[in-house]
Design a protein around this motif. Structure first.
Motif, PDB file in Angstrom:
ATOM      1  N   GLY A 145       0.830  -1.198   0.000  1.00  0.00           N
ATOM      2  CA  GLY A 145       0.000   0.000   0.000  1.00  0.00           C
ATOM      3  C   GLY A 145       0.864   1.247   0.000  1.00  0.00           C
ATOM      4  N   VAL A 146       0.256   2.365  -0.378  1.00  0.00           N
ATOM      5  CA  VAL A 146       1.022   3.597  -0.507  1.00  0.00           C
ATOM      6  C   VAL A 146       1.519   4.091   0.851  1.00  0.00           C
ATOM      7  CG1 VAL A 146      -0.969   5.142  -0.282  1.00  0.00           C
ATOM      8  CG2 VAL A 146       1.004   5.854  -1.638  1.00  0.00           C
ATOM      9  N   TRP A 147       0.885   3.659   1.931  1.00  0.00           N
ATOM     10  CA  TRP A 147       1.321   4.094   3.259  1.00  0.00           C
ATOM     11  C   TRP A 147       2.719   3.584   3.605  1.00  0.00           C
ATOM     12  CZ3 TRP A 147       2.400   0.112   6.589  1.00  0.00           C
ATOM     13  CH2 TRP A 147       1.829  -1.131   6.311  1.00  0.00           C
ATOM     14  N   ALA A 148       3.211   2.575   2.880  1.00  0.00           N
ATOM     15  CA  ALA A 148       4.572   2.079   3.126  1.00  0.00           C
ATOM     16  C   ALA A 148       5.630   3.138   2.805  1.00  0.00           C
ATOM     17  CB  ALA A 148       4.827   0.815   2.315  1.00  0.00           C
ATOM     18  N   LEU A 149       5.262   4.138   2.002  1.00  0.00           N
ATOM     19  CA  LEU A 149       6.211   5.210   1.687  1.00  0.00           C
ATOM     20  C   LEU A 149       6.615   5.992   2.934  1.00  0.00           C
ATOM     21  CD1 LEU A 149       4.669   6.643  -1.614  1.00  0.00           C
ATOM     22  CD2 LEU A 149       6.767   5.294  -1.384  1.00  0.00           C
ATOM     23  N   ALA A 150       5.809   5.899   3.987  1.00  0.00           N
ATOM     24  CA  ALA A 150       6.156   6.614   5.214  1.00  0.00           C
ATOM     25  C   ALA A 150       7.473   6.120   5.802  1.00  0.00           C
ATOM     26  CB  ALA A 150       5.034   6.466   6.241  1.00  0.00           C
ATOM     27  N   ARG A 155      12.761   9.813   7.189  1.00  0.00           N
ATOM     28  CA  ARG A 155      14.071  10.426   7.377  1.00  0.00           C
ATOM     29  C   ARG A 155      14.135  11.796   6.695  1.00  0.00           C
ATOM     30  NH1 ARG A 155      18.964  12.275   9.041  1.00  0.00           N
ATOM     31  NH2 ARG A 155      20.330  12.647   7.285  1.00  0.00           N
ATOM     32  N   TYR A 156      13.564  11.915   5.503  1.00  0.00           N
ATOM     33  CA  TYR A 156      13.628  13.167   4.754  1.00  0.00           C
ATOM     34  C   TYR A 156      12.665  14.204   5.319  1.00  0.00           C
ATOM     35  CZ  TYR A 156      16.378  10.223   1.745  1.00  0.00           C
ATOM     36  OH  TYR A 156      17.351   9.375   1.275  1.00  0.00           O
ATOM     37  N   VAL A 157      11.565  13.766   5.901  1.00  0.00           N
ATOM     38  CA  VAL A 157      10.694  14.685   6.624  1.00  0.00           C
ATOM     39  C   VAL A 157      11.434  15.258   7.828  1.00  0.00           C
ATOM     40  CG1 VAL A 157       8.567  14.856   7.981  1.00  0.00           C
ATOM     41  CG2 VAL A 157       8.572  13.576   5.839  1.00  0.00           C
ATOM     42  N   PHE A 158      12.207  14.423   8.489  1.00  0.00           N
ATOM     43  CA  PHE A 158      13.006  14.861   9.631  1.00  0.00           C
ATOM     44  C   PHE A 158      14.021  15.909   9.193  1.00  0.00           C
ATOM     45  CE2 PHE A 158      16.359  14.433  12.823  1.00  0.00           C
ATOM     46  CZ  PHE A 158      15.628  14.409  13.996  1.00  0.00           C
ATOM     47  N   VAL A 159      14.647  15.701   8.032  1.00  0.00           N
ATOM     48  CA  VAL A 159      15.634  16.663   7.533  1.00  0.00           C
ATOM     49  C   VAL A 159      14.971  18.003   7.224  1.00  0.00           C
ATOM     50  CG1 VAL A 159      17.211  17.165   5.624  1.00  0.00           C
ATOM     51  CG2 VAL A 159      17.185  14.884   6.648  1.00  0.00           C
ATOM     52  N   VAL A 214       8.298   5.185  13.911  1.00  0.00           N
ATOM     53  CA  VAL A 214       7.630   6.370  14.462  1.00  0.00           C
ATOM     54  C   VAL A 214       8.033   6.576  15.920  1.00  0.00           C
ATOM     55  CG1 VAL A 214       5.395   7.337  15.106  1.00  0.00           C
ATOM     56  CG2 VAL A 214       5.682   6.268  12.862  1.00  0.00           C
ATOM     57  N   GLU A 215       8.094   5.482  16.677  1.00  0.00           N
ATOM     58  CA  GLU A 215       8.504   5.579  18.075  1.00  0.00           C
ATOM     59  C   GLU A 215       9.933   6.098  18.198  1.00  0.00           C
ATOM     60  OE1 GLU A 215      10.654   4.495  21.580  1.00  0.00           O
ATOM     61  OE2 GLU A 215      10.918   3.480  19.632  1.00  0.00           O
ATOM     62  N   SER A 216      10.833   5.603  17.348  1.00  0.00           N
ATOM     63  CA  SER A 216      12.229   6.019  17.428  1.00  0.00           C
ATOM     64  C   SER A 216      12.391   7.493  17.065  1.00  0.00           C
ATOM     65  CB  SER A 216      13.085   5.150  16.494  1.00  0.00           C
ATOM     66  OG  SER A 216      14.443   5.514  16.559  1.00  0.00           O
ATOM     67  N   PHE A 217      11.765   7.913  15.968  1.00  0.00           N
ATOM     68  CA  PHE A 217      11.848   9.323  15.575  1.00  0.00           C
ATOM     69  C   PHE A 217      11.151  10.205  16.605  1.00  0.00           C
ATOM     70  CE2 PHE A 217      13.094   7.966  11.296  1.00  0.00           C
ATOM     71  CZ  PHE A 217      14.001   8.964  10.971  1.00  0.00           C
ATOM     72  N   GLY A 218      10.021   9.728  17.138  1.00  0.00           N
ATOM     73  CA  GLY A 218       9.325  10.509  18.148  1.00  0.00           C
ATOM     74  C   GLY A 218      10.158  10.723  19.391  1.00  0.00           C
ATOM     75  N   ARG A 219      10.900   9.701  19.796  1.00  0.00           N
ATOM     76  CA  ARG A 219      11.765   9.843  20.965  1.00  0.00           C
ATOM     77  C   ARG A 219      12.878  10.853  20.701  1.00  0.00           C
ATOM     78  NH1 ARG A 219      14.471   4.577  23.625  1.00  0.00           N
ATOM     79  NH2 ARG A 219      12.272   3.946  23.503  1.00  0.00           N
ATOM     80  N   ASP A 220      13.438  10.831  19.498  1.00  0.00           N
ATOM     81  CA  ASP A 220      14.483  11.798  19.166  1.00  0.00           C
ATOM     82  C   ASP A 220      13.931  13.224  19.146  1.00  0.00           C
ATOM     83  OD1 ASP A 220      16.375   9.842  18.976  1.00  0.00           O
ATOM     84  OD2 ASP A 220      16.268   9.652  16.800  1.00  0.00           O
TER      85      ASP A 220
END
Length: 289
Positions: A145-150, A155-159, A214-220
């Protein structure tokens, strides 16, 4: 200057040779060729600039391993783009990806063994990992599904967030869990690309991998918010000291002067000072400097 440029240029040449090998064996259309060559050229330019800015002058042994892995990622990119127009040899794509993931563990080991751990090498390794996840997430859009693009785009959203929000530009502390999550993304996406599991199980595995990411990026992000410069400045701000107003200072000095004159008039001994203070109804204290 020749040493600085040789490594990235050799990487670009190897990239073109790999694309030619794919075209001669399994076939590679114009879109695949364009994607692979563009990827190799951009990698060559960015790596050359990184070497120049860091002042390193040459690729370390670990950087050469990462460059080899980046070349394999270029082959995966070409096959993924080529899959939009024609059938793709899934076995070859999975094999190239698996070798790239294995080399991801090798370059770090080589850097530690040779004592050549550098900021450039760490950044190079991280960007190759991020792009590989992006390419794999694009490939598994059809079965998942297209949601896999997340997974590949996070990483690029974070940048982009770092560019927009200054408080996110802090340096994150090392965290082993971050590496575990990154490795999990690669393994799960490879399994999804190979299509060896039942579809519901594949979708569930990708969803779990995304939740971990999501959990890892959220913690950062939370850590950066808690340690943003403005908040730390407020926490470290000293308590305001009690200062005497200018009028009070003037009054104190005037009191001292008046008392001094009285002491001269009535006597300079302790008894004279006490009598003067008692007569005027004042208490002596240290004047504010």
């Amino acid at each position: 200057m020749r040493t600085v440029q040789s490594g990235p240029i050799i990487g670009l040449i190897v990239q073109v040779v790999l694309l030619a090998g794919l075209a001669g064996t399994v076939g590679l259309g114009p879109a695949g060729w364009l994607a692979g060559v563009t990827y190799g050229a951009v990698m060559c330019v960015l790596l050359t600039r990184g070497l120049r800015d860091s002042g390193t002058g040459r690729l370390s042994p670990a950087d050469r391993v990462t460059l080899s892995r980046a070349t394999l990622v270029g082959g995966v990119t070409a096959l993924t783009v080529d899959s939009f127009d024609r059938p793709t040899p899934v076995g070859l794509l999975v094999t190239l990806t698996a070798v790239a993931l294995v080399l991801d563990a090798v370059d770090g080991h080589v850097a530690r063994r040779t004592g050549t751990t550098t900021a450039l090498g760490a950044r190079f390794d991280m960007e190759v990992d991020a792009f590989l996840l992006l390419v794999l997430s694009v490939y598994v859009v059809e079965p998942v599904g297209v949601w896999a693009l997340a997974i590949g785009g996070m990483r690029y959203v974070f940048v982009v967030a770092i560019w927009v929000l200054p408080w996110m530009r802090g340096t994150l502390p090392p965290r082993y869990w971050r590496k575990v999550v990154a490795a999990t993304q690669g393994i799960v996406l490879v399994l999804a690309a190979a299509d060896v599991l039942p579809r519901p199980l594949t979708v569930t595995a990708v969803a779990v991998a995304l939740a971990l990411l999501v959990e890892s990026f959220g913690r950062d992000v939370g850590w950066l918010w808690q340690h943003r410069p403005a908040r730390l400045a407020r926490r470290r701000r000293p308590e305001p000291s009690v200062r005497v107003a200018p009028a009070a200072r003037t009054g104190s000095r005037l009191l001292v002067n008046m008392s001094a004159h009285a002491v001269v008039a009535r006597g300079t001994g302790p008894a004279g000072i006490v009598r003067t203070a008692a007569g005027r109804g004042h208490r002596f204290h240290d004047p504010v400097p």
